[in-house]
Write a protein that holds these residues in place. Structure first.
Motif, PDB file in Angstrom:
ATOM      1  N   ILE A  22     -68.870 -18.040 -11.294  1.00 23.85           N
ATOM      2  CA  ILE A  22     -67.862 -18.386 -12.286  1.00 23.85           C
ATOM      3  C   ILE A  22     -68.490 -19.402 -13.219  1.00 23.85           C
ATOM      4  O   ILE A  22     -68.990 -20.437 -12.778  1.00 23.85           O
ATOM      5  CB  ILE A  22     -66.591 -18.976 -11.653  1.00 23.85           C
ATOM      6  CG1 ILE A  22     -65.972 -17.998 -10.653  1.00 23.85           C
ATOM      7  CG2 ILE A  22     -65.589 -19.350 -12.747  1.00 23.85           C
ATOM      8  CD1 ILE A  22     -65.415 -16.731 -11.239  1.00 23.85           C
ATOM      9  N   ALA A  23     -68.482 -19.096 -14.514  1.00 29.24           N
ATOM     10  CA  ALA A  23     -69.141 -19.945 -15.493  1.00 29.24           C
ATOM     11  C   ALA A  23     -68.152 -20.857 -16.201  1.00 29.24           C
ATOM     12  O   ALA A  23     -67.049 -20.437 -16.554  1.00 29.24           O
ATOM     13  CB  ALA A  23     -69.875 -19.081 -16.519  1.00 29.24           C
ATOM     14  N   PHE A  24     -68.562 -22.105 -16.400  1.00 30.72           N
ATOM     15  CA  PHE A  24     -67.798 -23.072 -17.192  1.00 30.72           C
ATOM     16  C   PHE A  24     -68.451 -23.154 -18.566  1.00 30.72           C
ATOM     17  O   PHE A  24     -69.652 -23.431 -18.673  1.00 30.72           O
ATOM     18  CB  PHE A  24     -67.791 -24.442 -16.525  1.00 30.72           C
ATOM     19  CG  PHE A  24     -66.792 -24.586 -15.419  1.00 30.72           C
ATOM     20  CD1 PHE A  24     -65.833 -25.587 -15.451  1.00 30.72           C
ATOM     21  CD2 PHE A  24     -66.798 -23.718 -14.331  1.00 30.72           C
ATOM     22  CE1 PHE A  24     -64.899 -25.724 -14.426  1.00 30.72           C
ATOM     23  CE2 PHE A  24     -65.877 -23.845 -13.299  1.00 30.72           C
ATOM     24  CZ  PHE A  24     -64.916 -24.846 -13.353  1.00 30.72           C
ATOM     25  N   ALA A  25     -67.673 -22.891 -19.607  1.00 27.58           N
ATOM     26  CA  ALA A  25     -68.192 -22.870 -20.967  1.00 27.58           C
ATOM     27  C   ALA A  25     -67.273 -23.656 -21.879  1.00 27.58           C
ATOM     28  O   ALA A  25     -66.076 -23.792 -21.626  1.00 27.58           O
ATOM     29  CB  ALA A  25     -68.319 -21.422 -21.464  1.00 27.58           C
ATOM     30  N   GLY A  26     -67.844 -24.184 -22.943  1.00 28.94           N
ATOM     31  CA  GLY A  26     -67.033 -24.913 -23.900  1.00 28.94           C
ATOM     32  C   GLY A  26     -67.884 -25.643 -24.907  1.00 28.94           C
ATOM     33  O   GLY A  26     -69.112 -25.709 -24.770  1.00 28.94           O
ATOM     34  N   ARG A  27     -67.230 -26.179 -25.911  1.00 29.44           N
ATOM     35  CA  ARG A  27     -67.944 -26.991 -26.882  1.00 29.44           C
ATOM     36  C   ARG A  27     -68.562 -28.190 -26.182  1.00 29.44           C
ATOM     37  O   ARG A  27     -68.104 -28.610 -25.124  1.00 29.44           O
ATOM     38  CB  ARG A  27     -67.012 -27.436 -28.011  1.00 29.44           C
ATOM     39  CG  ARG A  27     -66.421 -26.271 -28.804  1.00 29.44           C
ATOM     40  CD  ARG A  27     -65.503 -26.755 -29.907  1.00 29.44           C
ATOM     41  NE  ARG A  27     -66.247 -27.528 -30.907  1.00 29.44           N
ATOM     42  CZ  ARG A  27     -66.900 -26.988 -31.930  1.00 29.44           C
ATOM     43  NH1 ARG A  27     -66.905 -25.672 -32.096  1.00 29.44           N
ATOM     44  NH2 ARG A  27     -67.529 -27.741 -32.803  1.00 29.44           N
ATOM     45  N   SER A  28     -69.585 -28.750 -26.802  1.00 30.16           N
ATOM     46  CA  SER A  28     -70.370 -29.776 -26.120  1.00 30.16           C
ATOM     47  C   SER A  28     -69.610 -31.083 -25.912  1.00 30.16           C
ATOM     48  O   SER A  28     -70.101 -31.977 -25.228  1.00 30.16           O
ATOM     49  CB  SER A  28     -71.665 -30.047 -26.888  1.00 30.16           C
ATOM     50  OG  SER A  28     -71.390 -30.347 -28.240  1.00 30.16           O
ATOM     51  N   ASN A  29     -68.409 -31.203 -26.459  1.00 33.26           N
ATOM     52  CA  ASN A  29     -67.606 -32.407 -26.222  1.00 33.26           C
ATOM     53  C   ASN A  29     -66.262 -32.089 -25.565  1.00 33.26           C
ATOM     54  O   ASN A  29     -65.318 -32.861 -25.667  1.00 33.26           O
ATOM     55  CB  ASN A  29     -67.364 -33.145 -27.541  1.00 33.26           C
ATOM     56  CG  ASN A  29     -66.636 -32.278 -28.562  1.00 33.26           C
ATOM     57  OD1 ASN A  29     -66.490 -31.068 -28.370  1.00 33.26           O
ATOM     58  ND2 ASN A  29     -66.192 -32.888 -29.647  1.00 33.26           N
ATOM     59  N   ALA A  30     -66.191 -30.957 -24.871  1.00 34.49           N
ATOM     60  CA  ALA A  30     -64.903 -30.504 -24.325  1.00 34.49           C
ATOM     61  C   ALA A  30     -64.587 -31.076 -22.943  1.00 34.49           C
ATOM     62  O   ALA A  30     -63.507 -30.839 -22.418  1.00 34.49           O
ATOM     63  CB  ALA A  30     -64.875 -28.984 -24.255  1.00 34.49           C
ATOM     64  N   GLY A  31     -65.515 -31.812 -22.338  1.00 33.63           N
ATOM     65  CA  GLY A  31     -65.255 -32.388 -21.022  1.00 33.63           C
ATOM     66  C   GLY A  31     -65.621 -31.480 -19.868  1.00 33.63           C
ATOM     67  O   GLY A  31     -65.032 -31.555 -18.787  1.00 33.63           O
ATOM     68  N   LYS A  32     -66.620 -30.632 -20.081  1.00 37.03           N
ATOM     69  CA  LYS A  32     -67.017 -29.653 -19.075  1.00 37.03           C
ATOM     70  C   LYS A  32     -67.559 -30.325 -17.810  1.00 37.03           C
ATOM     71  O   LYS A  32     -67.165 -29.983 -16.695  1.00 37.03           O
ATOM     72  CB  LYS A  32     -68.056 -28.719 -19.704  1.00 37.03           C
ATOM     73  CG  LYS A  32     -68.453 -27.509 -18.915  1.00 37.03           C
ATOM     74  CD  LYS A  32     -68.995 -26.402 -19.811  1.00 37.03           C
ATOM     75  CE  LYS A  32     -69.975 -26.889 -20.858  1.00 37.03           C
ATOM     76  NZ  LYS A  32     -71.276 -27.297 -20.306  1.00 37.03           N
ATOM     77  N   SER A  33     -68.475 -31.273 -17.987  1.00 33.40           N
ATOM     78  CA  SER A  33     -69.065 -31.945 -16.832  1.00 33.40           C
ATOM     79  C   SER A  33     -68.022 -32.751 -16.063  1.00 33.40           C
ATOM     80  O   SER A  33     -68.013 -32.761 -14.831  1.00 33.40           O
ATOM     81  CB  SER A  33     -70.212 -32.859 -17.280  1.00 33.40           C
ATOM     82  OG  SER A  33     -71.270 -32.112 -17.838  1.00 33.40           O
ATOM     83  N   SER A  34     -67.129 -33.406 -16.784  1.00 30.03           N
ATOM     84  CA  SER A  34     -66.071 -34.179 -16.128  1.00 30.03           C
ATOM     85  C   SER A  34     -65.165 -33.280 -15.305  1.00 30.03           C
ATOM     86  O   SER A  34     -64.741 -33.650 -14.197  1.00 30.03           O
ATOM     87  CB  SER A  34     -65.249 -34.939 -17.174  1.00 30.03           C
ATOM     88  OG  SER A  34     -66.044 -35.902 -17.836  1.00 30.03           O
ATOM     89  N   ALA A  35     -64.859 -32.088 -15.815  1.00 28.72           N
ATOM     90  CA  ALA A  35     -64.017 -31.144 -15.079  1.00 28.72           C
ATOM     91  C   ALA A  35     -64.704 -30.686 -13.798  1.00 28.72           C
ATOM     92  O   ALA A  35     -64.074 -30.598 -12.733  1.00 28.72           O
ATOM     93  CB  ALA A  35     -63.679 -29.943 -15.956  1.00 28.72           C
ATOM     94  N   LEU A  36     -65.997 -30.393 -13.868  1.00 23.81           N
ATOM     95  CA  LEU A  36     -66.740 -29.982 -12.675  1.00 23.81           C
ATOM     96  C   LEU A  36     -66.790 -31.104 -11.647  1.00 23.81           C
ATOM     97  O   LEU A  36     -66.645 -30.869 -10.439  1.00 23.81           O
ATOM     98  CB  LEU A  36     -68.158 -29.554 -13.063  1.00 23.81           C
ATOM     99  CG  LEU A  36     -68.278 -28.169 -13.708  1.00 23.81           C
ATOM    100  CD1 LEU A  36     -69.632 -28.015 -14.383  1.00 23.81           C
ATOM    101  CD2 LEU A  36     -68.070 -27.071 -12.675  1.00 23.81           C
TER     102      LEU A  36
END
Length: 217
Positions: free
Chosen positions: A31-45
């Motif tokens: 399952i891939a997490f994708a988004g704009r580079s300021n969308a909070g992807k790392s924080s969500a993971l």
């Protein structure tokens, strides 16, 4: 609900790769997490796995240059894709990262779904919509997370959630939309439920979508 869910706290870093040829075996489910580079992807993971530094966070958007792989078990992985809409980076890097992202999405057979993260204050920008439309075209399930939900008051969160859900009501269950906050933790149960469902766990019954992860309590 049958208690047969994944313990996401057990996630561990497996590898970073510049392209799919360095990702390892194309088997199991990713399952891939994708988004704009300021969308909070790392924080969500990090919130999902209850690990403060599993995924690197940065105050400078665009630092995630590689495809990062986190192993859940022998057959299931979380993928942290390079952020799109890259900010202050040279053009040749933008092209390189975009190529790696496109290649992964188009050619990775084990890709089982995408979590698309969007800042709730600026949802459905062109690249977000392109990502979701691509997934719909390929019949790939999407969880659209409206991140940083704590930045808006409850009424505004609710209105934005309903507006974005309406955009995709014609595709039914293929796109699910939820509000998420790494700080307040709302939306986390819906994220976990969606992941468990799309990792195809035996006898796992997903929870219904909720309109109520929106209070500040």
């Amino acid at each position: 609900m049958v208690d047969n869910s994944i313990d996401f706290r057990q996630a561990k870093f497996l590898t970073s790769a510049p392209d799919i040829r360095h990702l390892g075996a194309d088997s199991g489910i990713e399952i891939a997490f994708a988004g704009r580079s300021n969308a909070g992807k790392s924080s969500a993971l990090n919130t999902l796995t209850q690990q403060k530094s599993l995924a690197r966070t940065s105050k400078t958007p665009g630092r995630t240059q590689l495809i990062n792989v986190f192993e859940l078990d022998a057959e299931r992985r979380l993928i942290d894709l390079p952020g799109y809409g890259f900010a202050q980076v040279p053009l040749h890097l933008k092209k390189k990262w975009q190529a790696a992202l496109s290649e992964y999405l188009q050619d990775r057979e084990s890709l089982g779904g995408i979590v698309v993260l969007m800042d709730i204050r600026h949802p459905l920008k062109d690249l977000d919509r392109q990502m979701i439309d691509w997934a719909i075209h390929n019949q790939l399930p999407v969880l659209a997370l409206l991140t940083k939900g704590d930045k808006l008051k409850q009424g505004a969160r609710k209105a934005t959630l309903l507006k974005v859900r309406k955009e995709f009501e014609e595709v039914g269950d293929l796109v699910q939309v939820e509000v998420f906050s790494s700080l307040k933790k709302f939306g986390l149960p819906q994220l976990i439920s969606w992941l468990n469902q799309h990792y195809q766990l035996p006898e796992y019954e997903s929870e219904p979508e909720s309109d109520e992860p929106l209070t500040d309590s």
